[in-house]
Design a protein around this motif. Structure first.
Motif, PDB file in Angstrom:
ATOM      1  N   SER A  22       0.841  -1.201   0.000  1.00 39.53           N
ATOM      2  CA  SER A  22       0.000   0.000   0.000  1.00 39.53           C
ATOM      3  C   SER A  22       0.871   1.244   0.000  1.00 39.53           C
ATOM      4  N   SER A  23       0.322   2.332  -0.574  1.00 39.98           N
ATOM      5  CA  SER A  23       1.064   3.586  -0.634  1.00 39.98           C
ATOM      6  C   SER A  23       0.101   4.737  -0.886  1.00 39.98           C
ATOM      7  N   ASN A  24       0.455   5.909  -0.366  1.00 38.10           N
ATOM      8  CA  ASN A  24      -0.304   7.116  -0.678  1.00 38.10           C
ATOM      9  C   ASN A  24       0.472   8.046  -1.604  1.00 38.10           C
ATOM     10  N   ARG A  25       1.334   7.443  -2.400  1.00 43.12           N
ATOM     11  CA  ARG A  25       2.176   8.209  -3.334  1.00 43.12           C
ATOM     12  C   ARG A  25       1.319   8.950  -4.350  1.00 43.12           C
ATOM     13  N   GLU A  26       1.948   9.943  -4.998  1.00 47.41           N
ATOM     14  CA  GLU A  26       1.261  10.713  -6.034  1.00 47.41           C
ATOM     15  C   GLU A  26       0.938   9.817  -7.226  1.00 47.41           C
ATOM     16  N   GLY A  27      -0.187  10.119  -7.869  1.00 41.26           N
ATOM     17  CA  GLY A  27      -0.600   9.337  -9.028  1.00 41.26           C
ATOM     18  C   GLY A  27      -1.587   8.244  -8.693  1.00 41.26           C
ATOM     19  N   GLY A  28      -1.973   8.152  -7.418  1.00 39.09           N
ATOM     20  CA  GLY A  28      -2.931   7.126  -7.013  1.00 39.09           C
ATOM     21  C   GLY A  28      -4.372   7.569  -7.232  1.00 39.09           C
TER      22      GLY A  28
END
Length: 324
Positions: free
Chosen positions: A84-90
Motif C-alpha cells: 500500500s502507498s499514498n504516493r502521487e498518481g494514485g
C-alpha cells in the motif's frame, strides 16, 4: 503463545516500525525511523542462524517513494506481491499496488590504481570511465589521494576502461566481468604520461624529447638505434591523438652542401615513413624536410675546424609539435 520479544535496536527505532511480514526467512516491515526515501518505507531484514536479524535494507524504488509505503507482502516463490502507498498518481489516499519481482541485479567492482609513467608515483584525480561494447557509459569515478579507484559495473560484460587526466596521456584496458554477484576484479592499473615529461621547449618551440637519431655514414635507412628513439615519437603521437608534427632533419657541414641537403631530406622522409608504418595517420605529419647544413646550431660551418662533439650537435632530427 509465547510472550512478545522486542527485536531490539537493529530493527526498532524511536520512530514507527509497522506492518511486519515474514516469508522465507526474511522479515519485511515499514519504518519512518531508519534512513529512507521519506515517510514510511519498506525494509527487509534476514533472520540469522543465532536468531537475530540482519541490518535492515531499504527496498528502494519502485517499492518505496517519498510518501508512505507499507503493508508489503510477497508470495512464497518471491515472484509477485502487493503493498500500500499514498504516493502521487494514485486514486485517492492509501492505494493498493501489485508488483512482479524482477531478476536480481548482478554487479561487480573493478579496482586498481593510476600511476605516473615516469615517476611510478600514484596519480590523484584521474577520471576512470567504464564503457560497454556499444560505447555506452557504465560508470565514472576518480582516483583518490593514494591513486586508487573502484567502480561498479554489471556482471557478464566486456568493459572498456579509460583513464584520463588533463595534460596527461590516457590509458585504457579491457576487462571481462564474471557472473559472480558482488565479486571484485582487482589490480586493473593504469600508467599515464605527463605531457611535460615528453617534450622540450626551446625559444617558444615544443619538440618531442628524443636523443640524436643516428644514421650510418652517408646512409638514410633506419638503424636499430634510430628505432629506439623514433618509438618515443610514436608513443607521444599514440597517447596524445591530437598532436601534429613536422619533421626537420639536419647534417653537419662536412661534405658538399648539395649532397648534405639531399641526404638530410632522405633521412627526414625515412623517419616519417617509419612513424607512419607504426599506424600513425599521414595527416598528422605536416611535412618531412631536410635542411642539410643550412641551419647549424654552432660555429662549425665550412672551413672551420671543429671537434666530433661539436659536429654531432648539428646532426639532428627535430620533431616539432605544431598542434596539440
Amino acid at each position: 503463545m509465547s510472550s512478545p520479544q522486542n527485536l531490539g535496536a537493529n530493527i526498532n527505532t524511536i520512530g514507527n516500525e509497522v506492518f511486519p511480514f515474514f516469508q522465507n526467512g526474511v522479515l519485511y516491515f515499514s519504518s519512518d525511523g531508519h534512513y529512507g526515501w521519506g515517510d514510511l518505507d519498506v525494509y527487509e531484514s534476514k533472520l540469522l542462524p543465532d536468531g537475530t536479524f540482519s541490518t535492515p535494507k531499504n527496498l528502494g524504488a519502485p517499492i518505496n517513494s517519498n510518501k508512505d509505503d507499507f503493508s508489503f507482502i510477497i508470495d512464497k516463490t518471491d515472484s509477485y506481491g502487493y503493498f500500500s502507498s499514498n504516493r502521487e498518481g494514485g486514486k485517492g489516499d492509501d492505494d493498493i499496488y501489485s508488483f512482479v519481482k524482477g531478476k536480481p541485479v548482478c554487479n561487480q567492482s573493478i579496482s586498481g590504481m593510476a600511476i605516473d609513467h615516469k615517476t611510478k608515483k600514484p596519480l590523484t584525480d584521474v577520471t576512470i570511465m567504464a564503457y560497454n561494447s556499444f560505447s555506452e557509459i557504465l560508470g565514472e569515478t576518480k582516483t583518490n589521494f593514494d591513486g586508487k579507484y573502484a567502480i561498479e559495473v554489471p556482471c557478464n560484460k566486456v568493459v572498456k576502461m579509460i583513464a584520463a587526466k588533463p595534460n596527461y596521456s590516457s590509458d585504457d584496458k579491457t576487462v571481462e566481468t564474471t557472473s559472480e554477484n558482488g565479486g571484485e576484479i582487482k589490480d586493473v592499473n593504469f600508467e599515464l604520461s605527463n605531457y611535460d615529461d615528453l617534450v622540450v621547449k626551446k625559444q617558444g618551440v615544443e619538440k618531442v624529447d628524443v636523443n640524436p637519431i643516428y644514421f650510418d655514414y652517408n646512409k638514410y635507412n633506419i638503424t636499430p638505434k634510430a628505432v629506439e628513439e623514433l618509438s618515443k615519437v610514436v608513443f607521444v603521437m599514440q597517447k596524445f591523438p591530437n598532436i601534429r608534427i613536422k619533421i626537420e632533419s639536419h647534417t653537419d657541414s662536412r661534405g658538399k652542401d648539395a649532397y648534405n641537403l639531399k641526404l638530410s631530406d632522405n633521412r627526414a622522409k625515412s623517419t616519417r615513413d617509419y612513424i607512419l608504418s607504426q599506424g600513425i595517420d599521414a595527416s598528422r605529419i605536416e611535412s618531412a624536410i631536410g635542411y642539410g647544413e643550412t641551419r647549424l646550431v654552432n660555429r662549425c660551418k665550412n672551413g672551420v675546424k671543429c671537434s666530433e662533439e661539436e659536429h654531432v650537435q648539428n646532426r639532428r632530427s627535430d620533431f616539432i609539435i605544431i598542434q596539440k
